[in-house]
Write an enzyme that holds these catalytic residues in place. Structure first.
Site, mmCIF file in Angstrom:
data_model
loop_
_atom_site.group_PDB
_atom_site.id
_atom_site.type_symbol
_atom_site.label_atom_id
_atom_site.label_comp_id
_atom_site.label_asym_id
_atom_site.label_seq_id
_atom_site.Cartn_x
_atom_site.Cartn_y
_atom_site.Cartn_z
ATOM 1 N N SER A 68 0.852 -1.099 -0.158
ATOM 2 C CA SER A 68 -0.091 0.026 0.062
ATOM 3 C C SER A 68 1.004 1.168 0.004
ATOM 4 O O SER A 68 1.977 1.256 0.578
ATOM 5 C CB SER A 68 -0.941 0.110 1.234
ATOM 6 N N LYS A 122 2.189 -3.988 6.209
ATOM 7 C CA LYS A 122 2.264 -3.767 4.713
ATOM 8 C C LYS A 122 3.979 -3.580 4.750
ATOM 9 O O LYS A 122 4.771 -4.278 4.146
ATOM 10 C CB LYS A 122 1.816 -2.798 4.187
ATOM 11 N N TYR A 168 -1.981 -1.653 10.731
ATOM 12 C CA TYR A 168 -2.433 -2.320 9.623
ATOM 13 C C TYR A 168 -1.296 -1.807 8.525
ATOM 14 O O TYR A 168 -0.679 -2.565 7.826
ATOM 15 C CB TYR A 168 -3.717 -1.971 9.122
HETATM 16 P P1 NAD Z 1 -10.903 -7.586 1.168
HETATM 17 O O1 NAD Z 1 -11.064 -7.715 2.625
HETATM 18 O O2 NAD Z 1 -12.058 -7.385 0.184
HETATM 19 O O3 NAD Z 1 -10.105 -8.893 0.683
HETATM 20 C C1 NAD Z 1 -9.224 -9.680 1.449
HETATM 21 C C2 NAD Z 1 -9.740 -11.197 1.427
HETATM 22 O O4 NAD Z 1 -9.009 -11.843 2.297
HETATM 23 C C3 NAD Z 1 -11.091 -11.028 2.020
HETATM 24 O O5 NAD Z 1 -11.977 -12.162 1.270
HETATM 25 C C4 NAD Z 1 -11.078 -12.037 3.460
HETATM 26 O O6 NAD Z 1 -12.077 -12.953 3.701
HETATM 27 C C5 NAD Z 1 -9.869 -12.711 3.091
HETATM 28 N N1 NAD Z 1 -8.869 -13.097 4.425
HETATM 29 C C6 NAD Z 1 -8.329 -12.479 5.298
HETATM 30 N N2 NAD Z 1 -7.404 -13.141 5.897
HETATM 31 C C7 NAD Z 1 -7.498 -14.302 5.593
HETATM 32 C C8 NAD Z 1 -6.797 -15.545 5.929
HETATM 33 N N3 NAD Z 1 -6.030 -15.276 7.083
HETATM 34 N N4 NAD Z 1 -6.964 -16.608 5.360
HETATM 35 C C9 NAD Z 1 -7.613 -16.590 3.938
HETATM 36 N N5 NAD Z 1 -8.454 -15.669 3.695
HETATM 37 C C10 NAD Z 1 -8.300 -14.472 4.424
HETATM 38 O O7 NAD Z 1 -9.697 -6.715 0.943
HETATM 39 P P2 NAD Z 1 -9.193 -6.049 -0.593
HETATM 40 O O8 NAD Z 1 -9.601 -4.710 -0.654
HETATM 41 O O9 NAD Z 1 -9.450 -6.799 -1.775
HETATM 42 O O10 NAD Z 1 -7.708 -5.764 -0.189
HETATM 43 C C11 NAD Z 1 -6.772 -7.170 -0.740
HETATM 44 C C12 NAD Z 1 -5.428 -6.531 -0.238
HETATM 45 O O11 NAD Z 1 -4.892 -5.561 -0.731
HETATM 46 C C13 NAD Z 1 -5.034 -6.717 1.266
HETATM 47 O O12 NAD Z 1 -3.994 -7.035 1.665
HETATM 48 C C14 NAD Z 1 -5.144 -5.374 1.311
HETATM 49 O O13 NAD Z 1 -4.486 -4.841 2.673
HETATM 50 C C15 NAD Z 1 -4.403 -4.685 0.400
HETATM 51 N N6 NAD Z 1 -4.774 -3.352 0.197
HETATM 52 C C16 NAD Z 1 -6.271 -2.832 -0.107
HETATM 53 C C17 NAD Z 1 -6.385 -1.561 -0.562
HETATM 54 C C18 NAD Z 1 -7.641 -1.120 -0.651
HETATM 55 O O14 NAD Z 1 -7.949 0.251 -0.647
HETATM 56 N N7 NAD Z 1 -8.784 -1.979 -0.784
HETATM 57 C C19 NAD Z 1 -5.265 -0.706 -0.459
HETATM 58 C C20 NAD Z 1 -4.236 -1.212 -0.244
HETATM 59 C C21 NAD Z 1 -3.846 -2.531 -0.142
HETATM 60 C C1 UD1 Z 2 -7.281 4.300 3.399
HETATM 61 C C2 UD1 Z 2 -6.362 3.857 4.560
HETATM 62 C C3 UD1 Z 2 -5.069 3.595 4.194
HETATM 63 C C4 UD1 Z 2 -5.150 2.515 2.918
HETATM 64 C C5 UD1 Z 2 -5.929 3.265 1.935
HETATM 65 C C6 UD1 Z 2 -6.225 2.509 0.459
HETATM 66 C C7 UD1 Z 2 -7.130 5.169 6.543
HETATM 67 C C8 UD1 Z 2 -6.704 6.269 7.510
HETATM 68 N N1 UD1 Z 2 -6.060 4.843 5.670
HETATM 69 O O1 UD1 Z 2 -6.577 5.730 2.913
HETATM 70 O O2 UD1 Z 2 -4.270 2.815 5.064
HETATM 71 O O3 UD1 Z 2 -3.883 2.112 2.412
HETATM 72 O O4 UD1 Z 2 -7.235 3.384 2.375
HETATM 73 O O5 UD1 Z 2 -7.190 1.416 0.814
HETATM 74 O O6 UD1 Z 2 -8.366 4.425 6.728
HETATM 75 N N2 UD1 Z 2 -13.114 10.625 3.463
HETATM 76 C C9 UD1 Z 2 -13.988 11.600 3.952
HETATM 77 N N3 UD1 Z 2 -15.127 11.026 4.095
HETATM 78 C C10 UD1 Z 2 -15.446 9.831 4.671
HETATM 79 C C11 UD1 Z 2 -14.475 8.729 4.109
HETATM 80 C C12 UD1 Z 2 -13.278 9.072 3.588
HETATM 81 O O7 UD1 Z 2 -13.963 12.733 3.637
HETATM 82 O O8 UD1 Z 2 -16.397 9.335 5.149
HETATM 83 C C13 UD1 Z 2 -11.785 11.296 2.904
HETATM 84 C C14 UD1 Z 2 -10.610 11.088 3.761
HETATM 85 O O9 UD1 Z 2 -10.222 11.885 4.604
HETATM 86 C C15 UD1 Z 2 -9.427 10.892 2.608
HETATM 87 C C16 UD1 Z 2 -10.134 10.432 1.444
HETATM 88 O O10 UD1 Z 2 -11.677 10.588 1.659
HETATM 89 O O11 UD1 Z 2 -9.129 12.192 2.316
HETATM 90 C C17 UD1 Z 2 -10.022 8.957 1.023
HETATM 91 O O12 UD1 Z 2 -10.237 8.321 2.198
HETATM 92 P P1 UD1 Z 2 -10.407 6.516 2.243
HETATM 93 O O13 UD1 Z 2 -11.216 5.918 1.094
HETATM 94 O O14 UD1 Z 2 -10.523 6.218 3.631
HETATM 95 O O15 UD1 Z 2 -8.852 6.368 2.095
HETATM 96 P P2 UD1 Z 2 -7.297 6.867 2.510
HETATM 97 O O16 UD1 Z 2 -7.595 7.546 3.733
HETATM 98 O O17 UD1 Z 2 -6.733 7.405 1.468
#
Ligand code: NAD
Ligand code: UD1
Length: 340
Positions: A124, A153, A149
């Site tokens: 991330s 990473k 969290y």
């Molecule tokens: P998500 O929660 O939708 O998907 C994660 C999946 O992993 C889920 O289906 C959950 O059931 C499964 N899971 C969790 N722990 C597990 C375990 N121990 N064994 C087996 N399955 C398990 O999340 P996502 O948004 O799809 O994110 C996927 C990856 O990307 C994660 O590692 C997350 O940290 C990373 N990531 C997500 C974002 C974002 O904004 N969505 C941003 C940066 C990084």
């Molecule tokens: C979040 C996570 C970050 C993760 C990233 C990608 C937090 C503090 N950080 O980042 O660790 O890597 O997602 O998934 O959660 N906002 C509003 N109102 C809301 C929700 C969000 O104004 O109800 C604003 C936030 O202040 C931010 C932007 O929208 O400025 C994006 O927010 P969000 O979607 O939560 O993502 P990040 O904060 O960038």
């Protein structure tokens, strides 16, 4: 065959579609702690193919051993499985270190004992904190993230780096996602936040559909052109495709360990996202300004030049199309819930 951990989750399910569309065989392991098995129906409708599915936990050595035995063709892994709620990780850090760090360690041990040596890992942009120089590239310093969290990473990137350096033939790529949003254009799969969403886009679509009263915009006095925070919002399907090219890079190039930013290169403020949503979906959104959220960085967006140069990947889908896809998914999903 590609093992996708967390493959029924948000990013995992879109990546499974991208892999199946490209002709890869896929097996998913997911413990369904944050997703539903019905996601497999959406994947099947989109691709005409059903990936193999194992309900299980990546921390469980026996489960993983059996999986690798049952699917001996596995030759690479995309590792999504993790917990991702930032606020919860502050309250329950051990739960996060246990799942996210031990999950990776168990996976790497099992890969070693089954001679599988390629892994793509979900990292991330949180590892950059508030970068001093924008857009941020991969040479920027990695800082200790604000939350447990985020720290998982950073730690997992370090574990991968060390495991590669130990000389046992492991090849790994960490992908540093910026802010993934949107859904598949079919609206058959998308993001399924459990409970009250923390992230901006699900909060917007749930407000627009009437589940939430209003969106609170966290802070309007930041040092940005309109006073609201800036992020790099990347379409989920663009992001999914990047995993396929990263995997192919591991297969075809002599790489040991590398990291790539996955973003669009363009920053958008919260107000700009709201305005794109209102315009694309022809909706007036109910929102008001609220105090800044703890731990938010003011502005961050990617320099995605390295992914373009080395992986020949770049984000293509516009913010307008992306927010519309999120809205179509919200509508489709709510209709489905009503009918069940
Ligand atoms: P998500 O929660 O939708 O998907 C994660 C999946 O992993 C889920 O289906 C959950 O059931 C499964 N899971 C969790 N722990 C597990 C375990 N121990 N064994 C087996 N399955 C398990 O999340 P996502 O948004 O799809 O994110 C996927 C990856 O990307 C994660 O590692 C997350 O940290 C990373 N990531 C997500 C974002 C974002 O904004 N969505 C941003 C940066 C990084
Ligand atoms: C979040 C996570 C970050 C993760 C990233 C990608 C937090 C503090 N950080 O980042 O660790 O890597 O997602 O998934 O959660 N906002 C509003 N109102 C809301 C929700 C969000 O104004 O109800 C604003 C936030 O202040 C931010 C932007 O929208 O400025 C994006 O927010 P969000 O979607 O939560 O993502 P990040 O904060 O960038």
């Amino acid at each position: 065959m590609i093992l996708v951990t967390g493959g029924t989750g948000y990013i995992g399910s879109h990546t499974v579609v991208a892999l199946l569309d490209k002709g890869y065989e896929v097996v998913i392991i997911d413990n369904l702690s944050n997703s539903e098995e019905s996601v497999l129906n959406g994947i099947k409708k989109i691709t005409g193919k059903t990936p193999a599915f194992v309900k299980g936990d990546v921390k469980n050595q026996q489960t993983l051993d059996k999986l690798f035995q049952d699917y001996p063709k596995i030759n690479a892994i995309i590792h999504f499985a993790a917990f991702k709620a930032v606020g919860e990780s502050v309250e329950q850090p051990l739960k996060y270190y246990d799942n996210n760090v031990n999950g990776l360690i168990q996976l790497l041990k099992t890969m070693e004992s089954h001679s599988v040596n390629k892994i793509v890992f979900s990292s991330s942009c949180t590892v950059y904190g508030q970068p001093g120089i924008l857009p941020v590239d991969e040479t920027a310093p990695v800082v200790k993230p604000e939350s447990p969290y985020g720290n998982t990473k950073k730690i997992n990137e370090e574990i991968l780096f060390d495991a590669v350096k130990s000389g046992k033939g492991l090849k790994a790529i960490s992908l540093r996602y910026f802010n993934p949003i949107g859904a598949h254009p079919s609206a058959l799969i998308g993001e399924l936040p459990i409970g009250v969403p923390n992230n901006l886009l699900p909060y917007i679509t749930q407000t627009a559909i009437g589940i939430r009263k209003e969106l609170k915009v966290f802070g309007n006095n930041y040092n940005t052109p309109d006073g609201t925070c800036i992020r790099d919002y990347i379409n989920i399907n663009d992001l999914a495709n990047a995993h396929v090219v990263a995997l192919e890079y591991l297969f075809n190039q002599n790489v040991e360990y590398d990291v790539f930013n996955l973003g669009t290169g363009k920053g958008s403020s919260v107000l700009e996202v709201i305005s794109a949503f209102e315009k694309s979906c022809n909706i007036s959104l109910n929102y008001s300004f609220a105090p800044p959220r703890n731990g938010d960085v003011e502005k961050v967006w990617a320099n995605p030049a390295k992914a373009k140069k080395i992986l020949n990947w770049k984000a293509k889908i516009s913010l307008e199309d992306t927010v519309l896809s999120a809205w179509e998914w919200e509508n489709h999903y709510r209709k489905q819930l009503k009918n069940n």
